[in-house]
Design a protein around this motif. Structure first.
Motif, short mmCIF file in Angstrom:
data_model
loop_
_atom_site.label_atom_id
_atom_site.label_comp_id
_atom_site.label_asym_id
_atom_site.label_seq_id
_atom_site.Cartn_x
_atom_site.Cartn_y
_atom_site.Cartn_z
N THR C 302 0.82 -1.20 0.00
CA THR C 302 0.00 0.00 0.00
C THR C 302 0.85 1.26 0.00
O THR C 302 0.34 2.35 0.18
CB THR C 302 -0.92 0.02 1.24
N SER C 303 2.17 1.09 -0.23
CA SER C 303 3.01 2.29 -0.12
C SER C 303 2.69 3.31 -1.21
O SER C 303 2.84 4.51 -0.97
CB SER C 303 4.49 1.91 -0.13
N SER C 304 2.23 2.85 -2.38
CA SER C 304 1.85 3.83 -3.42
C SER C 304 0.70 4.68 -2.93
O SER C 304 0.69 5.90 -3.14
CB SER C 304 1.43 3.11 -4.70
N PRO C 374 6.18 4.14 -5.02
CA PRO C 374 7.57 3.78 -5.28
C PRO C 374 7.68 2.76 -6.42
O PRO C 374 6.71 2.11 -6.77
CB PRO C 374 8.03 3.16 -3.96
N SER C 375 8.90 2.63 -6.95
CA SER C 375 9.12 1.72 -8.07
C SER C 375 8.97 0.29 -7.59
O SER C 375 8.76 0.03 -6.40
CB SER C 375 10.52 1.93 -8.63
N THR C 376 9.08 -0.65 -8.52
CA THR C 376 8.90 -2.06 -8.15
C THR C 376 9.95 -2.51 -7.15
O THR C 376 9.74 -3.49 -6.46
CB THR C 376 8.98 -2.95 -9.40
N LEU C 377 11.06 -1.81 -7.08
CA LEU C 377 12.05 -2.14 -6.05
C LEU C 377 11.98 -1.12 -4.92
O LEU C 377 12.94 -0.94 -4.17
CB LEU C 377 13.46 -2.22 -6.66
N HIS C 378 10.86 -0.47 -4.80
CA HIS C 378 10.57 0.44 -3.69
C HIS C 378 11.50 1.63 -3.62
O HIS C 378 11.82 2.11 -2.55
CB HIS C 378 10.55 -0.31 -2.36
N GLU C 379 11.92 2.10 -4.77
CA GLU C 379 12.68 3.34 -4.79
C GLU C 379 11.71 4.49 -5.03
O GLU C 379 10.79 4.38 -5.83
CB GLU C 379 13.72 3.31 -5.91
N LEU C 380 11.96 5.59 -4.35
CA LEU C 380 11.08 6.74 -4.49
C LEU C 380 11.72 7.74 -5.44
O LEU C 380 12.63 8.47 -5.05
CB LEU C 380 10.85 7.37 -3.12
#
Lengths: 309, 234, 424
Positions: C302-304, C374-380
Motif C-alpha cells: 500500500t506504499s503507493s 515507489p518503483s517495483t524495487l521500492h525506490e522513491l
C-alpha cells in the motif's frame, strides 16, 4: 437528392476567400516550421533502417547486411571500429544465475563492469544492475537504498544487486505489442533494438526494475567503446528503445562468464547451465537455501539469491 | 433485424470465449521453450583446466645489504628465526618489542605458531604438526574454514575468470589469499563505484529531503572510469 | 435523426446507386472541408487560438522526437507520465459519450436522440486525442508500422496493448461510420436506412464499455504493480468515465447554446445531470473502497497509496494533486445533488468543470503516476511533468478541441435544413 445546400462551385471568390487562402498558407508554413526538428532527426536515420524486418524474419543474408550496416553506422556516428556479430543459443543450455548475499559487499563493481561491457550511456551512468543496501534482518525492499555513498560493507547492512531475472514467465514479453522482446531457447530474454517502438509497457510490467529506456541517444567516447558486440546484446542502442540485461550473451554464448561475475571481487556470483547437473549453478540449487525475489508473482525467475549461513 | 442482431451477439460472445481460452494459455505458451528443456547434452569434449592462482612464494625479507650483483639482499625467515627461541604464547605483533611492528592482526585468538612452523620458518604448519609449503596455503585455511573450502571446491566461493563452459576454454580461480589477508582476513572496506542516477540532470531529493542536482557532467564519469583497474582484484 | 422523412422515391438499381455515391460523396467531403474553414469571427478567433497551441505542441513533440524523451521528466522509475495519464482519461471521455447513446437509442429519449451526435463526435475527437497521446509517448514513432497487423508483428492476443489498439481503432471507425453515414444521408436529403446504422449503434454501446475496460486491463493485469492490480480498476474507470463524459457534454451543450442561441438540448442536459448524480456517487464510493482497503490492510503493497495521499519518507509531490481532485469531485457531487441546480446554469457548469478536472487528476496524476512510485524495487523517484510535456499535452488537447469544434459545426450546419448566415 436535390436538397443539398451551398454547393461550393456556385459561389464567387471574395476577399474573404483570399484571406482564407493566405491564412491556410501561413498555417501550413507554420506547421512545417513547427515540425522542422523532425528533419534534423531523420538525418541519422536511413531507409534501410526504417524498413528493417524483425530479427526473427531476417534471412542469414539479410542479417549479414544489417550487421554490416550497423557497424558502418557505429563508425559514422561514434567513430569506432566495432565488430557486431549474431550469436545463437547453444542447444542443451539454459542459463541460471545465483548471488550469494552473505558475500556481496555492495561495491557496485558489477554495475560498473556492466556499464563498460555493454556500452552504456556515459552521462547517465546507466547499468543493468542496481545494488541495494538492505537492513539486516529484513528483506523488505522499502528499507533498501540504492544511493548509498559511504564505505562498504556497513556492519548492520547487507547488499542486494538486482538485474534481469530472465523469468520463465516473463511479463515484459507478454505485454510487448510488437513482439520486440522474447525469450530465447537458452532462457535469455532479449530485445530487438531495431524493432522496439519504445512504448515502455514492458518497463511498467517488469516487477524487478530490470528494463531501461534510452531516453537520449547514448553518449560514449570512441576509445571507451567495447568493440566486441552482438546484435541482441551490447551493440550501442538507438535512441528511444528499451534495453536490458542479456546475461552478456555475446560472452556467455561463447562459453565465457558474464562481465559482472568476472568483476565481482568477492566471488558472490555464480553462473552456469541449469541443464548440466554438474554445473556450479546446479550445486547452488542443491546445496544452498535459495530464494527468488517476489516468488508470489509466479514468474519463475532464473536468478537466485542465497545466504551462506 | 432481430435475427441479425442475435447472430451478431452470438458471434461476439463466441469470439470473447475464444479470446478468453487463448488468454488462459498465454503464460504456458510464452514459457513453452523453457518449460520443456531440450535434452541435456553432456559433452564428452575434453575439458579445459581450472587454474587456481598460485599461493604465495616462500617469503623473503628485504635487508639493508646488497649482494654481489648490487641488488638488495633478501633473507629467508629462518635466517633470523633459527637464532631465536619460538614463543608459543605470542599471538600478535603488538606483543613483540621489535620486528613485525605495525602489522594488523585480526584473525581470531591464535598463536603465531598455529600456522607458522616453529621447526622450519620457511614453511607453514598444519594442525597435525606436519610442514606445508607456502604455496599450498589453501590447505591450511581449509582446516578451520571447512564450509568455505567445501563451497570453494564446488565452485561456489571465490572470484573467477574465463569460461563457464570448460569445453570451450579454461577458468582461472582465486586463491584464498588473493582476497583475504591471512593476518586480517575480513574483506577490506571499500568505497563503492558508479553511483546510480535516476535521471539525467533532474533535481533529486537526497535522503534528508534537501534537493541536490544530479550533475550531468561527463567529467564525473570519466573520473570513475580512469580510476578503474583492469586487474581483477582492484 | 429521423425527424425529417424523405418522400418515397422509386428504388434505384444497385449500379445507379453506386454511381450516384461516386458523384455525391466527394461533394459531401468538399462540403465538410468548406464548413471546417468557414465561420464568423468568433469561430476564427477560437480556431486560430487552437491552431497556435497545437503548433506549439507539434513543435515540442518534434523536438522530443529529435532529442529523445530525456526532455520529459519521465525516468526508468516513472516510465509513463502525463501522456499516458491523458490517454487514459480520454479513453474514458470517449466511452462517456455512450451515456447519450444509451438513452437515445435504447430508451427512445427523443430530446437526447436529436443531439446524440454530440456524444458520438466527442467519441471521435477523444479517440483521435488518445491516438495522438500514444504516438507522443512512443520512443520511436517512426516504427509505428510495426503495430500494423500484416505489416508488423502484432502480439495479439497476449499483449493487452494490442487489444487496446483494436478496440480504440474499432470504436473510432464505428463512430466515424455512424456520424459519417447520418451526415451524408442528411446532406443528400435522404432518410437514413436503419439497417446501415442501428446495428452499429448497438455494437458501439458494447464497444464503448470495452474500450475503457480494456484500457483498465492494461494496468490491472500487471502483477508487479499492486496499486493497479485491483479488480476494481475497470469498474472505477467506467464510473469515472460516466462522470467526465456527461460533464463535458453538458458544457459543450451550453457552449453551443451560447453560439446559436435558443434552448438547445435542455432535455438532454436534464438526463445527463441525472446520470451524473448517480455515477459521481458510485465513483466516490469506489474511491472510498479503494482507500479503505489500502489503508486498513497496510503493508508494503500500500506504499503507493500512502505516497499518493499522505506522502512517503518526505516525498509528497502528488499529495496536493489528489486532495484537490477529491475536493473537486466532492464539491461537484454536492452541487449536482442540489435539486435546483438545473435552474442555475452557472452552478451546473461549475460543477461539471470541477467534476471533469477532478476526474482528470484522479485518473492521471492520481492513478497512472503513483503506480510507479515507489518503483517495483521500492525506490522513491518523483515525477512532475516537464514544460515540454505540458506543451505537447496542450497541443494535443487543442487539436482535439479543434476537431470537435469543426465536427460539431459541420454537424449542426448540415443538420439544419434552413441555413442562415449567422451560423457558427
Amino acid at each position: 437528392m436535390n436538397t443539398e445546400t451551398a454547393p461550393l462551385e456556385s459561389r464567387d471568390w471574395t476577399r474573404r476567400d483570399a484571406l482564407k487562402g493566405i491564412g491556410a498558407t501561413l498555417g501550413v508554413a507554420a506547421f512545417a516550421k513547427a515540425l522542422a526538428p523532425l528533419t534534423e532527426w531523420t538525418q541519422d536515420l536511413s531507409v534501410d533502417q526504417f524498413l528493417q524486418k524483425h530479427y526473427k524474419e531476417l534471412s542469414p543474408m539479410d542479417l549479414a547486411i544489417v550487421l554490416a550496416r550497423l557497424e558502418k553506422e557505429t563508425k559514422e556516428q561514434y567513430g569506432a571500429d566495432v565488430s557486431i556479430k549474431d550469436y545463437k543459443a547453444q542447444p542443451g543450455v539454459k542459463f541460471g544465475y545465483a548471488l550469494n548475499l552473505s558475500i556481496c559487499i555492495g561495491c557496485r563493481k558489477c554495475a560498473e563492469a556492466c556499464h563498460i561491457e555493454n556500452n552504456h550511456d556515459r552521462p547517465s551512468a546507466q547499468s543493468y544492475i542496481r545494488v541495494f543496501e538492505m537492513q539486516k534482518g529484513s528483506l523488505d525492499m522499502e528499507k533498501g537504498n540504492a544511493h548509498y555513498d559511504h564505505p562498504v560493507p556497513q556492519k548492520d547492512k547487507f547488499y542486494m544487486p538486482v538485474q534481469c531475472h530472465h523469468c520463465d514467465h516473463p511479463p515484459c514479453v507478454s505485454v510487448c505489442p510488437v513482439e520486440a522482446t522474447w525469450k530465447e531457447p537458452d532462457g535469455i530474454v532479449v530485445v530487438d533494438y531495431n524493432w522496439c517502438i519504445g512504448c515502455r509497457y514492458c518497463e511498467a510490467a517488469c516487477p524487478y526494475h530490470a528494463r531501461r529506456f534510452n531516453w537520449t541517444k547514448p553518449q560514449i567516447p570512441a576509445e571507451e567503446i567495447n568493440p566486441d558486440q552482438s546484435y541482441l546484446s551490447n551493440r550501442i542502442r538507438p535512441q528511444g528503445v528499451m534495453e536490458k540485461c542479456t546475461f552478456c550473451l555475446h560472452r556467455t554464448r561463447n562459453g565465457k562468464l558474464p562481465a559482472c561475475l568476472e568483476a565481482c571481487p568477492t566471488g558472490a556470483r555464480v553462473f552456469g547451465n541449469l541443464l548440466d547437473p554438474n554445473s556450479e549453478i546446479r550445486k547452488v540449487l542443491a546445496e544452498k537455501r535459495v530464494f527468488v525475489l517476489k516468488e508470489e508473482l509466479g514468474l519463475k525467475p532464473n536468478f537466485f539469491y542465497f545466504f551462506d549461513v | 433485424m432481430i435475427a441479425i442482431t442475435t447472430r451478431k451477439i452470438a458471434f461476439v460472445v463466441s469470439c470473447l470465449c475464444f479470446a478468453a481460452v487463448l488468454l488462459a494459455g498465454v503464460r504456458d505458451h510464452v514459457a513453452a521453450p523453457s518449460d520443456a528443456p531440450s535434452q541435456t547434452i553432456i559433452s564428452n569434449a575434453p575439458l579445459h583446466p581450472v587454474i587456481i592462482r598460485p599461493g604465495p612464494e616462500t617469503p623473503r625479507i628485504l635487508t639493508t645489504q646488497t649482494n654481489y650483483a648490487g641488488e638488495i639482499a633478501r633473507a629467508s625467515c629462518s635466517s633470523c628465526h633459527t637464532t631465536t627461541t619460538p614463543n608459543r604464547n605470542t599471538a600478535s605483533s603488538a606483543q613483540l618489542l621489535k620486528f613485525h611492528q605495525g602489522m594488523t592482526y585480526a584473525h581470531g585468538n591464535q598463536s603465531c605458531l598455529n600456522c607458522h612452523n616453529e621447526t622450519d620458518y620457511d614453511s607453514l604448519r598444519l594442525a597435525n604438526g606436519s610442514s606445508l609449503p607456502y604455496a599450498d596455503v589453501m590447505k591450511l585455511c581449509g582446516q578451520c574454514h571447512g564450509p568455505q573450502l567445501r563451497d570453494y571446491e564446488m565452485g561456489l566461493h571465490g572470484g573467477m575468470n574465463g569460461y563457464w563452459d570448460r569445453t570451450r576454454g579454461p577458468r582461472t580461480r582465486n586463491n584464498c589469499v588473493d582476497c583475504h589477508d591471512p593476518h586480517n582476513p575480513a574483506y577490506p572496506v571499500v568505497q563503492p563505484v558508479l553511483p546510480p542516477k535516476d535521471r539525467i540532470a533532474v533535481p533529486r531529493k537526497s535522503e534528508h529531503g534537501s534537493v541536490k542536482l544530479c550533475e550531468k557532467t561527463a567529467a564525473s564519469i570519466c573520473n570513475v572510469l580512469s580510476s578503474l583497474h583492469p586487474t581483477l582484484f582492484a | 435523426m429521423n425527424t425529417v422523412t424523405a418522400e418515397p422515391l422509386p428504388r434505384p438499381t444497385a449500379a445507379e446507386s453506386v454511381r450516384s455515391h461516386w458523384r455525391h460523396y466527394p461533394r459531401f467531403l468538399m462540403r465538410l472541408v468548406w464548413e471546417a474553414f468557414d465561420g464568423n469571427w468568433k469561430f476564427y478567433v477560437w480556431m486560430t487560438f487552437l491552431t497556435c497551441v497545437a503548433l506549439v505542441g507539434a513543435n515540442a513533440w518534434a523536438t522530443q522526437v529529435r532529442d529523445g524523451m530525456g526532455l520529459t521528466h519521465m525516468s526508468d522509475h516513472v516510465s509513463w507520465g502525463l501522456y499516458i495519464a491523458n490517454f487514459t482519461f480520454l479513453v474514458g471521455l470517449a466511452a462517456g459519450g455512450v451515456m447519450m447513446v444509451i438513452p437515445a437509442y435504447i430508451y427512445h429519449d427523443e430530446e437526447m436522440h436529436k443531439i446524440v451526435i454530440i456524444g458520438e463526435l466527442l467519441a471521435i475527437a477523444s479517440i483521435v486525442m488518445c491516438l495522438l497521446f500514444v504516438v507522443a509517448d512512443l520512443g520511436r514513432p517512426d516504427r509505428f508500422w510495426h503495430l500494423l497487423p500484416g505489416l508488423g508483428r502484432f502480439n495479439f492476443p497476449f499483449s493487452m496493448l494490442t487489444w487496446d489498439v483494436i478496440v480504440l481503432n474499432g470504436y473510432l471507425i464505428l463512430n466515424l461510420h455512424i456520424c459519417g453515414y447520418l451526415l451524408y444521408m442528411r446532406f443528400r436529403g435522404k432518410s437514413p436506412n436503419r439497417k446501415w446504422y442501428i446495428p452499429f449503434v448497438f455494437i458501439s454501446i458494447v464497444w464503448a464499455i470495452s474500450i475503457h475496460t480494456v484500457t483498465a486491463f492494461l494496468y490491472c493485469g500487471l502483477g508487479g504493480r499492486p496499486f493497479w492490480n485491483t479488480a476494481l480498476l475497470a469498474p472505477r474507470f467506467l464510473a469515472s468515465a460516466f462522470v467526465s463524459g456527461p460533464a463535458f457534454i453538458i458544457v459543450a451543450i451550453y457552449a453551443i447554446r451560447a453560439a446559436i442561441g435558443g434552448n438547445f438540448g435542455a432535455g438532454a442536459v436534464k438526463t445527463l445531470l441525472n446520470i451524473m448524480r448517480i455515477t459521481i456517487l458510485i465513483n466516490l464510493l469506489m474511491v472510498i473502497s479503494e482507500v479503505f482497503t489500502e489503508f486498513y490492510t497496510g503493508g508494503s503493497h500500500t506504499s503507493s497509496a500512502r505516497y499518493l495521499y499522505f506522502g512517503l519518507h518526505g516525498y509528497n509531490a502528488l499529495v496536493p494533486w489528489i486532495w484537490s481532485s477529491i475536493g473537486m469531485v466532492i464539491l461537484a457531487a454536492a452541487i449536482l445533488l442540489c435539486p435546483k441546480v438545473l435552474d442555475r446554469p452557472v452552478m451546473l457548469i461549475a460543477a461539471c468543470v470541477l467534476a471533469f478536472a477532478g476526474i482528470w487528476i484522479e485518473k492521471g496524476m492520481g492513478l497512472i503516476i503513483p503506480g510507479f512510485i515507489p518503483s517495483t524495487l521500492h525506490e522513491l523517484v518523483e515525477y512532475q511533468p516537464s514544460l515540454l510535456e505540458w506543451k505537447v499535452t496542450a497541443g494535443i488537447w487543442a487539436a482535439g478541441l479543434g476537431i470537435y469544434t469543426i465536427a460539431l459545426k459541420v454537424a449542426i450546419n448540415v443538420f439544419k435544413v434552413q441555413r442562415s448566415e449567422t451560423d457558427v
